[in-house]
Design an enzyme around this catalytic site. Sequence first.
Site, mmCIF file in Angstrom:
data_model
loop_
_atom_site.group_PDB
_atom_site.id
_atom_site.type_symbol
_atom_site.label_atom_id
_atom_site.label_comp_id
_atom_site.label_asym_id
_atom_site.label_seq_id
_atom_site.Cartn_x
_atom_site.Cartn_y
_atom_site.Cartn_z
ATOM 1 N N PRO A 155 7.862 -7.856 -15.638
ATOM 2 C CA PRO A 155 9.043 -8.005 -14.669
ATOM 3 C C PRO A 155 10.390 -7.371 -15.132
ATOM 4 O O PRO A 155 11.243 -7.074 -14.544
ATOM 5 C CB PRO A 155 9.365 -9.584 -14.376
ATOM 6 N N ARG A 200 -5.625 7.189 -5.506
ATOM 7 C CA ARG A 200 -5.950 7.983 -4.034
ATOM 8 C C ARG A 200 -5.272 9.207 -4.087
ATOM 9 O O ARG A 200 -5.318 9.958 -3.121
ATOM 10 C CB ARG A 200 -5.567 7.030 -2.951
ATOM 11 N N ASP A 258 1.730 9.341 4.384
ATOM 12 C CA ASP A 258 1.868 8.070 4.280
ATOM 13 C C ASP A 258 3.257 7.516 4.213
ATOM 14 O O ASP A 258 4.161 8.274 3.963
ATOM 15 C CB ASP A 258 0.940 7.491 3.031
#
Length: 245
Positions: A87, A152, A167
């Site tokens: 984080p 991808r 996209d």
Amino acid sequence: MRIDYLTLFPKMFEGVLNQSILKRAREKALLTTQTINFRDYANNKHHQVDDYPFGGGQGMVLKPEPIFNAMRDLDTNEQTRVILMTPQGRRFDQQCAESLAKAEHIVFICGHYEGYDERIRTHLVTDEISVGDFVLTGGELPAMVMTDAIVRLLPDVLGNQVSHEDDSFSSGLLEYPQYTRPRVFEGHTVPDVLLSGNHANIEKWRREQSLKRTLEKRPDLLESYPLTKEDKKIVDSHKRALKKD
């Protein structure tokens, strides 16, 4: 591309890596993956990979030995991107995915405790990355999300090489609305411009819709986006329309 996962739960990756686009990438030999249980590299008879933090505190800390030992078994070089899921890292986004898609070798270190021994962070890691401001049980799920976003983008993974270019986030804007058959569904119709065959008008409409959608849903993206004069006119006009509503 080669991706190695250092994890205590190798089986978590099986479903994701053996389905859809990631499976296709592996079948085409565009992606090779390996899951390594770093518990196997613990140098104690109980295979303990965590311990209490020096100085006291809550939770357990991942020990350095198993991770260092596992990394020594990997064929890494100076170009290998070693990613620590934490984080405290930079927020993962499309630009980060595009950068990582240029790497030939990525290693994900997936912790599962309160934290990491700092020597892992300072002596092994090239990138510290977070998928969001929330807490998960371990780094496996974020590593899977990132893998999908990265792979991808590799050449020849998607059926159409430019499929990802429109996209959301790839261009810096959210994607325009998409429609397919039937032309009329339950009284709702497809915008006439998409059926006109006029590609210049279609591209103009799509650009306007991307700008409007971004303004409505993610206005923060426009703060750093290089708007043209025409873009600014569209955005300002839509801002005025939103105020009237």
